[in-house]
Design a protein around this motif. Structure first.
Motif, mmCIF file in Angstrom:
data_model
loop_
_atom_site.group_PDB
_atom_site.id
_atom_site.type_symbol
_atom_site.label_atom_id
_atom_site.label_comp_id
_atom_site.label_asym_id
_atom_site.label_seq_id
_atom_site.Cartn_x
_atom_site.Cartn_y
_atom_site.Cartn_z
ATOM 1 N N LYS A 197 0.816 -1.223 0.000
ATOM 2 C CA LYS A 197 0.000 0.000 0.000
ATOM 3 C C LYS A 197 0.847 1.269 0.000
ATOM 4 O O LYS A 197 0.329 2.367 0.196
ATOM 5 N N GLY A 198 2.156 1.114 -0.187
ATOM 6 C CA GLY A 198 3.028 2.276 -0.350
ATOM 7 C C GLY A 198 3.893 2.629 0.839
ATOM 8 O O GLY A 198 4.655 3.601 0.787
ATOM 9 N N CYS A 199 3.832 1.851 1.906
ATOM 10 C CA CYS A 199 4.661 2.127 3.078
ATOM 11 C C CYS A 199 6.088 1.629 2.842
ATOM 12 O O CYS A 199 6.285 0.469 2.455
ATOM 13 N N ASN A 200 7.071 2.502 3.087
ATOM 14 C CA ASN A 200 8.469 2.052 3.002
ATOM 15 C C ASN A 200 9.224 2.260 4.308
ATOM 16 O O ASN A 200 10.418 1.976 4.384
ATOM 17 N N THR A 201 8.522 2.750 5.331
ATOM 18 C CA THR A 201 9.150 3.027 6.623
ATOM 19 C C THR A 201 8.230 2.488 7.714
ATOM 20 O O THR A 201 7.094 2.942 7.850
ATOM 21 N N ILE A 202 8.731 1.516 8.478
ATOM 22 C CA ILE A 202 7.851 0.841 9.429
ATOM 23 C C ILE A 202 8.518 0.722 10.790
ATOM 24 O O ILE A 202 9.694 0.369 10.908
ATOM 25 N N LEU B 21 12.056 -9.445 9.821
ATOM 26 C CA LEU B 21 12.683 -10.196 8.724
ATOM 27 C C LEU B 21 12.048 -9.844 7.378
ATOM 28 O O LEU B 21 12.741 -9.629 6.380
ATOM 29 N N LYS B 22 10.719 -9.769 7.336
ATOM 30 C CA LYS B 22 10.044 -9.466 6.074
ATOM 31 C C LYS B 22 10.294 -8.031 5.646
ATOM 32 O O LYS B 22 10.531 -7.758 4.462
ATOM 33 N N ALA B 23 10.259 -7.098 6.583
ATOM 34 C CA ALA B 23 10.515 -5.697 6.246
ATOM 35 C C ALA B 23 11.922 -5.532 5.678
ATOM 36 O O ALA B 23 12.139 -4.774 4.727
ATOM 37 N N GLY B 24 12.874 -6.258 6.241
ATOM 38 C CA GLY B 24 14.229 -6.221 5.700
ATOM 39 C C GLY B 24 14.289 -6.782 4.295
ATOM 40 O O GLY B 24 14.947 -6.217 3.403
ATOM 41 N N ALA B 25 13.593 -7.891 4.062
ATOM 42 C CA ALA B 25 13.576 -8.504 2.724
ATOM 43 C C ALA B 25 12.948 -7.576 1.693
ATOM 44 O O ALA B 25 13.289 -7.646 0.504
ATOM 45 N N LEU B 26 12.057 -6.689 2.133
ATOM 46 C CA LEU B 26 11.386 -5.747 1.232
ATOM 47 C C LEU B 26 12.102 -4.398 1.158
ATOM 48 O O LEU B 26 11.563 -3.436 0.606
ATOM 49 N N ASN B 27 13.312 -4.327 1.728
ATOM 50 C CA ASN B 27 14.120 -3.097 1.715
ATOM 51 C C ASN B 27 13.404 -1.914 2.355
ATOM 52 O O ASN B 27 13.553 -0.765 1.915
ATOM 53 N N MET B 28 12.654 -2.186 3.391
ATOM 54 C CA MET B 28 11.996 -1.117 4.132
ATOM 55 C C MET B 28 12.946 -0.566 5.199
ATOM 56 O O MET B 28 13.882 -1.253 5.621
ATOM 57 N N ILE B 29 12.713 0.666 5.603
ATOM 58 C CA ILE B 29 13.395 1.226 6.765
ATOM 59 C C ILE B 29 12.679 0.680 7.992
ATOM 60 O O ILE B 29 11.467 0.828 8.132
ATOM 61 N N ILE B 30 13.422 0.046 8.894
ATOM 62 C CA ILE B 30 12.846 -0.591 10.077
ATOM 63 C C ILE B 30 13.234 0.215 11.305
ATOM 64 O O ILE B 30 14.427 0.372 11.598
ATOM 65 N N ILE B 31 12.253 0.719 12.019
ATOM 66 C CA ILE B 31 12.525 1.510 13.213
ATOM 67 C C ILE B 31 12.332 0.619 14.435
ATOM 68 O O ILE B 31 11.231 0.144 14.707
ATOM 69 N N ILE B 32 13.432 0.388 15.140
ATOM 70 C CA ILE B 32 13.426 -0.497 16.297
ATOM 71 C C ILE B 32 13.145 0.316 17.547
ATOM 72 O O ILE B 32 13.841 1.287 17.844
ATOM 73 N N ASP B 33 12.133 -0.087 18.298
ATOM 74 C CA ASP B 33 11.729 0.640 19.495
ATOM 75 C C ASP B 33 12.622 0.254 20.673
ATOM 76 O O ASP B 33 13.830 0.429 20.607
ATOM 77 N N GLY B 34 12.068 -0.281 21.731
ATOM 78 C CA GLY B 34 12.811 -0.501 22.956
ATOM 79 C C GLY B 34 13.195 -1.944 23.232
ATOM 80 O O GLY B 34 13.523 -2.713 22.328
ATOM 81 N N PHE B 35 13.124 -2.314 24.499
ATOM 82 C CA PHE B 35 13.655 -3.578 24.992
ATOM 83 C C PHE B 35 13.026 -4.793 24.324
ATOM 84 O O PHE B 35 13.723 -5.707 23.878
ATOM 85 N N ILE B 36 11.713 -4.813 24.219
ATOM 86 C CA ILE B 36 11.021 -5.988 23.677
ATOM 87 C C ILE B 36 11.292 -6.126 22.180
ATOM 88 O O ILE B 36 11.605 -7.223 21.697
ATOM 89 N N VAL B 37 11.164 -5.028 21.453
ATOM 90 C CA VAL B 37 11.373 -5.089 20.002
ATOM 91 C C VAL B 37 12.828 -5.443 19.688
ATOM 92 O O VAL B 37 13.111 -6.197 18.749
ATOM 93 N N THR B 38 13.758 -4.940 20.493
ATOM 94 C CA THR B 38 15.162 -5.276 20.269
ATOM 95 C C THR B 38 15.423 -6.752 20.554
ATOM 96 O O THR B 38 16.255 -7.390 19.893
ATOM 97 N N ALA B 39 14.713 -7.332 21.516
ATOM 98 C CA ALA B 39 14.831 -8.773 21.770
ATOM 99 C C ALA B 39 14.370 -9.562 20.552
ATOM 100 O O ALA B 39 14.994 -10.561 20.159
ATOM 101 N N ALA B 40 13.274 -9.116 19.933
ATOM 102 C CA ALA B 40 12.812 -9.766 18.698
ATOM 103 C C ALA B 40 13.844 -9.605 17.589
ATOM 104 O O ALA B 40 14.058 -10.525 16.787
ATOM 105 N N LEU B 41 14.499 -8.442 17.546
ATOM 106 C CA LEU B 41 15.554 -8.225 16.546
ATOM 107 C C LEU B 41 16.735 -9.168 16.775
ATOM 108 O O LEU B 41 17.339 -9.651 15.808
ATOM 109 N N LEU B 42 17.069 -9.436 18.042
ATOM 110 C CA LEU B 42 18.158 -10.388 18.306
ATOM 111 C C LEU B 42 17.863 -11.738 17.656
ATOM 112 O O LEU B 42 18.751 -12.365 17.067
ATOM 113 N N ALA B 43 16.610 -12.173 17.745
ATOM 114 C CA ALA B 43 16.222 -13.441 17.107
ATOM 115 C C ALA B 43 16.277 -13.312 15.591
ATOM 116 O O ALA B 43 16.789 -14.208 14.897
ATOM 117 N N ALA B 44 15.754 -12.205 15.063
ATOM 118 C CA ALA B 44 15.764 -11.992 13.609
ATOM 119 C C ALA B 44 17.198 -11.933 13.089
ATOM 120 O O ALA B 44 17.520 -12.495 12.034
#
Length: 341
Positions: free
Chosen positions: A155-160, A239-262
């Motif tokens: 739908k046109g989003c490139n920054t999430i 992982l999907k946002a990265g595969a789609l070349n989106m800008i990924i904005i990482i929030d705090g502790f919980i989201v960064t934990a998910a990023l560690l897994a990704a």
């Protein structure tokens, strides 16, 4: 254009703006990163969106690691829908689309509510007794997140940006942090939604026992063992946002934990990530250090919901806008040499 030549062109463009070299500091590095993500000298921010994933955790039912009852997760989801939470205010302030996702809340939401139903189950198992979820459930969460991000991007989003809600999810995040970084569990555990010193000590003891109980072999198995449905979906979404070349904005502790897994699944995802802020939750700074990440903001936040990501988006817009719209020395007719040279 190769990545090396594009990097050189972007750096040259940044350096020739009407300013001393490096005078815009972190914004210059941000502009360079976004240009490289989008593979262009003229990047743009299109339809920035924050997705908040909500899920419940089995351990919350015992009330041993959190001062709030599990029911608060569902209550906060209603608050999101009604527009009353901090993430609603910050998203509206900064013209950001906001999407609320039921990943696994222990509640039946009315079908007419503005919530995407991606529920895996009514909360995870208590990992004191058994893994939080099955591998099949974890895979389902990853796949559902993949589909959701694909639809948002189409739908046109490139920054999430990503946020979360789930009573006891700082406990899951601490366990995942310990697993993926090797940092002792006592250094990963914080106050969460407001535990006192005695509560933190008890939380460390409980989570140490949980951590020693299991030995997951893969990132997916670690997510299934220690994670929440919202954290597993966050991982899949990153992982999907990265595969789609989106800008990924990482929030705090919980989201960064998910990023560690990704990151453990696909290390290349890191180059797409912009780190919004350094959380006040114990352990987040160590997480960021483990990822060699430099956050944009340090505001003492520990709310979650994607609030840090929402506050960082104006800086991301500013970085792109100065790159595209600020005059160069040549276009402005400004001398680059000192008159006294």
């Amino acid at each position: 254009m190769t990545a090396v030549s594009l990097k050189q062109k972007l750096r040259h463009k940044i350096d020739l703006k009407t300013k001393p070299l490096g005078a815009l500091g972190v914004l210059e590095e941000l502009a360079l990163q976004i240009g490289l993500i989008q593979n262009t000298e003229t990047p743009e921010i299109s339809k920035p969106t924050i997705v908040v994933f909500a899920g419940d955790h089995g351990i919350a039912k015992k009330g041993q690691v959190n001062p709030f009852p599990q029911e608060v997760t569902a209550q906060m989801v209603y608050n999101f829908v009604q527009g009353g939470a901090a993430i609603n205010v910050f998203s509206k302030t900064n013209a950001i689309d906001l999407i609320i996702m039921d990943s696994g809340v222990n509640h039946d939401f009315e079908p007419h509510l503005d919530i995407i139903d991606a529920k895996i189950a009514f909360g995870t198992n208590n990992y004191q007794d058994q893994p939080a979820m099955t591998l099949a459930q974890c895979e389902d969460a990853l796949n559902k997140a993949d589909d959701i991000i694909s639809k948002i991007q189409s739908k046109g989003c490139n920054t999430i940006g990503f946020g979360e809600m789930g009573i006891s999810n700082t406990s899951s995040a601490a366990l995942l942090m310990a697993h993926f970084t090797g940092i002792p569990i006592a250094e990963c555990v914080g106050s969460g939604t407001g535990l006192n010193d005695e509560g933190i000590h008890k939380k460390i003891q409980i989570l140490s026992e949980v951590y020693q109980k299991y030995n997951p072999k893969t990132p997916e198995e670690a997510l299934a063992t220690f994670g929440g449905f919202e954290i597993a979906m966050l991982c899949g979404a990153i992982l999907k946002a990265g595969a789609l070349n989106m800008i990924i904005i990482i929030d705090g502790f919980i989201v960064t934990a998910a990023l560690l897994a990704a990151h453990a699944i696909n290390p290349n995802v890191l180059k797409h990530c912009v780190f919004a802020h350094s959380s006040n939750e114990q352990g987040h700074e160590k997480m960021l250090h483990a990822l060699n990440a430099k956050p944009l903001l340090s505001l003492g936040l520990r709310l979650g919901e994607g609030t840090g990501a929402a506050l960082a988006i104006p800086l991301i817009r500013a970085a792109v806008n100065f790159l595209n719209n600020m005059a160069s020395f040549e276009s402005a007719g400004v001398s680059t040499e000192s008159e006294n040279a």
